[in-house]
Design a protein around this motif. Sequence first.
Motif, PDB file in Angstrom:
ATOM      1  N   SER A 170       0.871  -1.184   0.000  1.00  0.00           N
ATOM      2  CA  SER A 170       0.000   0.000   0.000  1.00  0.00           C
ATOM      3  C   SER A 170       0.900   1.224   0.000  1.00  0.00           C
ATOM      4  N   ASP A 171       0.387   2.345  -0.507  1.00  0.00           N
ATOM      5  CA  ASP A 171       1.259   3.518  -0.638  1.00  0.00           C
ATOM      6  C   ASP A 171       1.493   4.219   0.697  1.00  0.00           C
ATOM      7  N   PRO A 184      -4.994  -3.497  -5.397  1.00  0.00           N
ATOM      8  CA  PRO A 184      -5.320  -2.145  -4.913  1.00  0.00           C
ATOM      9  C   PRO A 184      -4.161  -1.161  -5.074  1.00  0.00           C
ATOM     10  N   PHE A 185      -2.933  -1.639  -4.881  1.00  0.00           N
ATOM     11  CA  PHE A 185      -1.770  -0.760  -5.020  1.00  0.00           C
ATOM     12  C   PHE A 185      -1.638  -0.283  -6.467  1.00  0.00           C
ATOM     13  N   ASP A 243      -4.637   5.599 -10.497  1.00  0.00           N
ATOM     14  CA  ASP A 243      -5.556   6.715 -10.225  1.00  0.00           C
ATOM     15  C   ASP A 243      -4.808   7.984  -9.798  1.00  0.00           C
ATOM     16  N   ASN A 244      -3.804   7.816  -8.925  1.00  0.00           N
ATOM     17  CA  ASN A 244      -3.164   8.989  -8.303  1.00  0.00           C
ATOM     18  C   ASN A 244      -1.917   9.479  -9.035  1.00  0.00           C
ATOM     19  N   ARG A 245      -1.347   8.635  -9.869  1.00  0.00           N
ATOM     20  CA  ARG A 245      -0.182   8.971 -10.682  1.00  0.00           C
ATOM     21  C   ARG A 245       0.911   9.710  -9.906  1.00  0.00           C
ATOM     22  N   PRO A 246       1.450   9.073  -8.842  1.00  0.00           N
ATOM     23  CA  PRO A 246       2.532   9.717  -8.096  1.00  0.00           C
ATOM     24  C   PRO A 246       3.808   9.805  -8.945  1.00  0.00           C
ATOM     25  N   SER A 305       7.148   2.657 -15.420  1.00  0.00           N
ATOM     26  CA  SER A 305       8.033   3.488 -16.237  1.00  0.00           C
ATOM     27  C   SER A 305       7.310   4.757 -16.674  1.00  0.00           C
ATOM     28  N   GLY A 306       6.003   4.675 -16.881  1.00  0.00           N
ATOM     29  CA  GLY A 306       5.223   5.872 -17.224  1.00  0.00           C
ATOM     30  C   GLY A 306       5.166   6.883 -16.086  1.00  0.00           C
ATOM     31  N   LEU A 307       5.373   6.413 -14.866  1.00  0.00           N
ATOM     32  CA  LEU A 307       5.379   7.312 -13.704  1.00  0.00           C
ATOM     33  C   LEU A 307       6.805   7.759 -13.354  1.00  0.00           C
TER      34      LEU A 307
END
Length: 148
Positions: free
Chosen positions: A39-40, A68-69, A75-78, A110-112
């Motif tokens: 989890s984040d 979920p992670f 969703d949040n794109r950190p 990699s996109g993040l």
Amino acid sequence: MHFHILIGTTSGNTEYLADEVSKALIEEGHQATLHDQPSDTEVPMKNAHWLLCIATHGAGEYADSIYPFMQSLTDNRPDLSSIHYALIGIGDSSYDTFCQAAQDADALLSGLGARRICESLTIDMFNDLDPEANAVNWLSTWKSARSE
Ligand SMILES: Cc1cc2nc3c(=O)[nH]c(=O)nc-3n(C[C@H](O)[C@H](O)[C@H](O)COP(=O)(O)O)c2cc1C
């Protein structure tokens, strides 16, 4: 060095494999933290080394424990630009969507901005006689990439 091992499992095979990898790292003097329900709030999201061990389930879906992670990242794109990662995909080559979840995770991370530091390992539970030994052997690829 401290490694965070993120486990994506539904029926437990990947947890067993991740345990063996963790033991091998600790025997070499590293620290390893296993995240069996990543989890984040618990996984460090900056300046960390992640090793993701992800099984594919459903029709190419993430295994339950990591779903979920991955959804939260989507969703949040950190910003993950200070994360280094390596990836072990676990699947079964009798499925058309062989190891799809690991491929999707690779594209997402990699996109993040996260940086994959070596070629991923793909484990085929249909043919592979000793997946744990393969994963431990593969660690040397990862280690040599880190020292470059
Ligand atoms: C219902 C089900 C669906 C699966 N779907 C896939 C799939 O789409 N692609 C794949 O490569 N493997 C698939 N597999 C194989 C699993 O990835 C493999 O059994 C793996 O060892 C499961 O790991 P786990 O015990 O850590 O959950 C599926 C397995 C099951 C039981």
